[in-house]
Design an enzyme around this catalytic site. Structure first.
Site, PDB file in Angstrom:
ATOM      1  N   ASP A 138       0.840  -1.195   0.000  1.00  0.00           N
ATOM      2  CA  ASP A 138       0.000   0.000   0.000  1.00  0.00           C
ATOM      3  C   ASP A 138       0.877   1.247   0.000  1.00  0.00           C
ATOM      4  OD1 ASP A 138      -2.540   1.129  -0.073  1.00  0.00           O
ATOM      5  OD2 ASP A 138      -2.581   1.457   2.077  1.00  0.00           O
ATOM      6  N   TYR A 140       1.366   5.620  -0.578  1.00  0.00           N
ATOM      7  CA  TYR A 140       0.926   6.846   0.120  1.00  0.00           C
ATOM      8  C   TYR A 140       1.050   7.981  -0.884  1.00  0.00           C
ATOM      9  CZ  TYR A 140       0.612   9.629   4.525  1.00  0.00           C
ATOM     10  OH  TYR A 140       0.225  10.443   5.565  1.00  0.00           O
ATOM     11  N   HIS A 145      -3.573  14.120   0.900  1.00  0.00           N
ATOM     12  CA  HIS A 145      -3.851  13.273   2.061  1.00  0.00           C
ATOM     13  C   HIS A 145      -2.693  13.324   3.049  1.00  0.00           C
ATOM     14  CE1 HIS A 145      -5.152   9.864   4.467  1.00  0.00           C
ATOM     15  NE2 HIS A 145      -3.997   9.258   4.237  1.00  0.00           N
ATOM     16  N   ARG A 154       1.411  17.164  13.221  1.00  0.00           N
ATOM     17  CA  ARG A 154       2.590  18.048  13.200  1.00  0.00           C
ATOM     18  C   ARG A 154       2.198  19.360  12.524  1.00  0.00           C
ATOM     19  NH1 ARG A 154       3.908  13.191  11.211  1.00  0.00           N
ATOM     20  NH2 ARG A 154       3.831  14.020   9.092  1.00  0.00           N
ATOM     21  N   GLU A 210     -10.464   4.102   3.788  1.00  0.00           N
ATOM     22  CA  GLU A 210      -9.493   4.807   2.947  1.00  0.00           C
ATOM     23  C   GLU A 210      -9.876   4.592   1.495  1.00  0.00           C
ATOM     24  OE1 GLU A 210      -5.438   3.902   3.970  1.00  0.00           O
ATOM     25  OE2 GLU A 210      -5.608   5.002   5.856  1.00  0.00           O
ATOM     26  N   GLU A 212      -9.226   4.337  -2.077  1.00  0.00           N
ATOM     27  CA  GLU A 212      -8.013   4.053  -2.840  1.00  0.00           C
ATOM     28  C   GLU A 212      -8.323   3.413  -4.184  1.00  0.00           C
ATOM     29  OE1 GLU A 212      -4.716   2.234  -0.918  1.00  0.00           O
ATOM     30  OE2 GLU A 212      -5.362   2.784   1.113  1.00  0.00           O
ATOM     31  N   ASP A 244      -8.992   0.312   2.105  1.00  0.00           N
ATOM     32  CA  ASP A 244      -8.037  -0.221   3.068  1.00  0.00           C
ATOM     33  C   ASP A 244      -8.434   0.289   4.456  1.00  0.00           C
ATOM     34  OD1 ASP A 244      -5.825  -1.720   3.842  1.00  0.00           O
ATOM     35  OD2 ASP A 244      -4.522   0.020   3.822  1.00  0.00           O
ATOM     36  N   ARG A 248      -7.748   3.886  13.595  1.00  0.00           N
ATOM     37  CA  ARG A 248      -6.835   5.012  13.819  1.00  0.00           C
ATOM     38  C   ARG A 248      -6.267   5.054  15.234  1.00  0.00           C
ATOM     39  NH1 ARG A 248      -5.484   6.194   8.693  1.00  0.00           N
ATOM     40  NH2 ARG A 248      -7.265   6.870   7.432  1.00  0.00           N
ATOM     41  N   GLN A 251      -3.667   2.378  15.398  1.00  0.00           N
ATOM     42  CA  GLN A 251      -2.541   2.830  14.579  1.00  0.00           C
ATOM     43  C   GLN A 251      -1.694   3.866  15.309  1.00  0.00           C
ATOM     44  OE1 GLN A 251      -3.822   4.508  10.856  1.00  0.00           O
ATOM     45  NE2 GLN A 251      -1.760   4.782  10.066  1.00  0.00           N
ATOM     46  N   TYR A 255       2.219   2.430  15.554  1.00  0.00           N
ATOM     47  CA  TYR A 255       2.905   2.607  14.268  1.00  0.00           C
ATOM     48  C   TYR A 255       4.368   3.007  14.379  1.00  0.00           C
ATOM     49  CZ  TYR A 255       2.969   7.747  14.056  1.00  0.00           C
ATOM     50  OH  TYR A 255       3.226   9.077  14.260  1.00  0.00           O
ATOM     51  N   LYS A 264      -4.245  -2.213  10.389  1.00  0.00           N
ATOM     52  CA  LYS A 264      -4.503  -2.286   8.958  1.00  0.00           C
ATOM     53  C   LYS A 264      -4.766  -3.695   8.431  1.00  0.00           C
ATOM     54  CE  LYS A 264      -3.312   2.036   7.496  1.00  0.00           C
ATOM     55  NZ  LYS A 264      -4.012   2.848   6.501  1.00  0.00           N
ATOM     56  N   THR A 268      -9.382  -5.562   4.047  1.00  0.00           N
ATOM     57  CA  THR A 268      -9.211  -4.701   2.874  1.00  0.00           C
ATOM     58  C   THR A 268     -10.232  -5.194   1.849  1.00  0.00           C
ATOM     59  OG1 THR A 268      -6.843  -4.410   3.287  1.00  0.00           O
ATOM     60  CG2 THR A 268      -7.636  -3.922   1.069  1.00  0.00           C
ATOM     61  N   THR A 370      -4.647   6.469   0.180  1.00  0.00           N
ATOM     62  CA  THR A 370      -5.865   7.282   0.212  1.00  0.00           C
ATOM     63  C   THR A 370      -5.769   8.432  -0.782  1.00  0.00           C
ATOM     64  OG1 THR A 370      -6.053   6.755   2.548  1.00  0.00           O
ATOM     65  CG2 THR A 370      -7.422   8.553   1.719  1.00  0.00           C
ATOM     66  N   GLU A 384      -9.643  12.764   7.825  1.00  0.00           N
ATOM     67  CA  GLU A 384      -9.498  14.096   7.238  1.00  0.00           C
ATOM     68  C   GLU A 384     -10.808  14.881   7.337  1.00  0.00           C
ATOM     69  OE1 GLU A 384      -7.168  13.660   3.298  1.00  0.00           O
ATOM     70  OE2 GLU A 384      -7.854  11.648   3.870  1.00  0.00           O
TER      71      GLU A 384
END
Length: 441
Positions: A138, A140, A145, A154, A210, A212, A244, A248, A251, A255, A264, A268, A370, A384
């Site tokens: 998968d 990114y 996104h 951040r 997600e 995708e 997918d 959260r 995760q 992660y 994850k 799927t 995503t 999001e």
């Protein structure tokens, strides 16, 4: 890459009923492949091609002995319980069979009467995964996104410095990939509650989807032999829709430092019909990179990719809650974006995947990551759209959502549309979330 040919002619009509209205996903110019059998039967799974609201049974067509030569060999492979043997034959075989099928299904084809017996109504069939999937990677690939999600964690430095240089990906779990229509229990894992000093085992409270694109590898590459970016699409059989699913809260705790794991690997979901890259040829657009951004390293750059390496595939996400279902309400659209805005192209993903000598194999699945757009309402995930769970989305029933609730069905739709060409659809992928198992609450 393919070129335009007679199969793309917008004037083509089919003798199959229901293929001519403007909103159909499966006109004769599409002809996507899947694996089917009659619903509830014990019949063998076999390959099929979607045409309007029907499916042409490729095993039944093979039995009629109407197709010979290279297309006939390809058709024989489509009678298997997966499309792997057909996909391994390569681009010339895929294209030659598609051309023959286009001819057989055109209005006025002399074989129309006999081919009627090989048609199955899509309302009366069930689907299996189109391929035996050995590995799942998968990516990114959406800058929008990555930036939006990064900003949640951040605010002053949302995009990590490697993002604009390297197509980032992680290896997923192939065993839990399912076909559209699947349902699964809410997953559990370790979660660190806000303000807590120690984690707890619990069912996720922040289940997300997600939006995708799935990319299925047709022909692989030998170990140690990298696929060049200008030849990468020769290895791609086609694309489908992919959800997918992500937990959260699980995760967020697990992660670092190695990336997602239990967050994850529980589910799927793929759409059942695989649209070939040849069918999408009219919807190619230039792949571009902002002049101020780092330009790709040479192994990720090619003239033809820049001129036509992106594809304008429209993508939508919908929700159907239990209350909507009970009142007969239609699913509500949550977002709309386009694969055209992906920061990394399909060719770049494959080229980077193999640059270290990694060998891709027939049936391997690659997720685009995503797909989100730059505007509000174009996020490809609830993470999001709800600003990390801080802003609930209002629904038409008076309900709200920050993340997916038990009983919710999430569905995606995808299509390409352009003046002067037939609309090409990817169909739909849908899955429903069930309550957590008793020991996971």
């Amino acid at each position: 890459m393919y070129g335009l040919n007679a199969t793309h002619d917008p004037a083509l009509k089919s003798w199959v009923a229901g293929t001519h209205h403007p909103g159909t996903d499966f006109p004769i110019q599409n002809l996507p492949f899947g694996v089917v059998r009659r619903r509830g039967s014990s019949e063998p799974w076999r390959g099929a091609v979607a045409i309007g609201g029907q499916a042409l049974d490729l095993a039944a067509l093979h039995a009629l002995r109407l197709v010979r030569g290279t297309p006939g060999d390809a058709l024989e492979a489509c009678a298997d319980e997966t499309l792997n043997r057909f996909m391994a034959l390569g681009q010339a075989a895929w294209s030659s069979l598609r051309e023959v099928l286009s001819g057989l299904l055109r209005a006025g084809a002399p074989q129309a009467a006999i081919l009627q017996q090989a048609l199955l109504s899509q309302s009366e069939i069930e689907f299996s995964l189109p391929a035996r999937i050995g590995d799942f990677t998968d990516f990114y690939s959406s800058l929008h996104h990555a930036t939006t999600v990064g900003r949640l964690f951040r605010p002053d430095n949302p995009l990590l410095p490697n993002y604009k240089w390297v197509p980032i990906a992680y290896h997923g779990r192939a065993s839990s990939i399912g076909i559209s229509g699947q349902s699964f229990a809410r997953p559990a894992g370790q979660v660190l509650p806000a303000g807590a000093a120690r984690p707890e085992l619990m069912a996720t409270r922040r289940l997300d989807y997600e939006l995708e694109l799935g990319i299925l590898v047709g022909t692989g590459n030998a170990p140690g032999i990298a696929v060049s970016v200008d030849r990468a699409e020769e290895h791609v059989f086609g694309v489908c829709l992919l959800n997918d699913w992500s937990a959260r809260d699980i995760q967020a705790w697990e992660y670092q430092p190695l990336g997602p794991f239990l967050a994850k690997n529980f589910a799927t979901t793929l759409s059942p019909w695989v649209v070939t890259l040849e069918a999408l040829e009219p919807f190619r657009v230039p792949w571009s990179r902002e002049a101020a951004d780092p330009q790709p390293l040479p192994y990720l750059d090619a003239r033809e990719m820049r001129s036509r390496g992106a594809i304008d595939i429209q993508l939508e996400a919908y929700i159907l809650t239990e209350r909507m279902r009970a009142t007969g309400a239609a699913p509500q659209r949550l977002s709309h974006s386009s694969f055209q805005s992906a920061y990394w192209s399909i060719a770049q993903m494959l080229a980077h995947h193999t640059i270290n000598g990694c060998n891709l194999q027939t049936g391997d699945l690659i997720g685009s990551g995503t797909q989100s757009g730059p505007q509000a309402g174009q996020g490809g995930s609830l993470l999001e759209l709800s600003a990390g769970g801080k802003q609930a989305l209002p629904l038409t029933t008076g309900e709200t959502r920050t993340f997916v609730a038990d009983g919710d069905t999430i569905s995606f739709r995808g299509w390409c549309e352009k003046s002067g060409y037939a609309r090409i659809g990817l169909g739909e992928v849908a899955a429903t979330v069930l309550p957590a198992r008793q020991n996971a609450k």
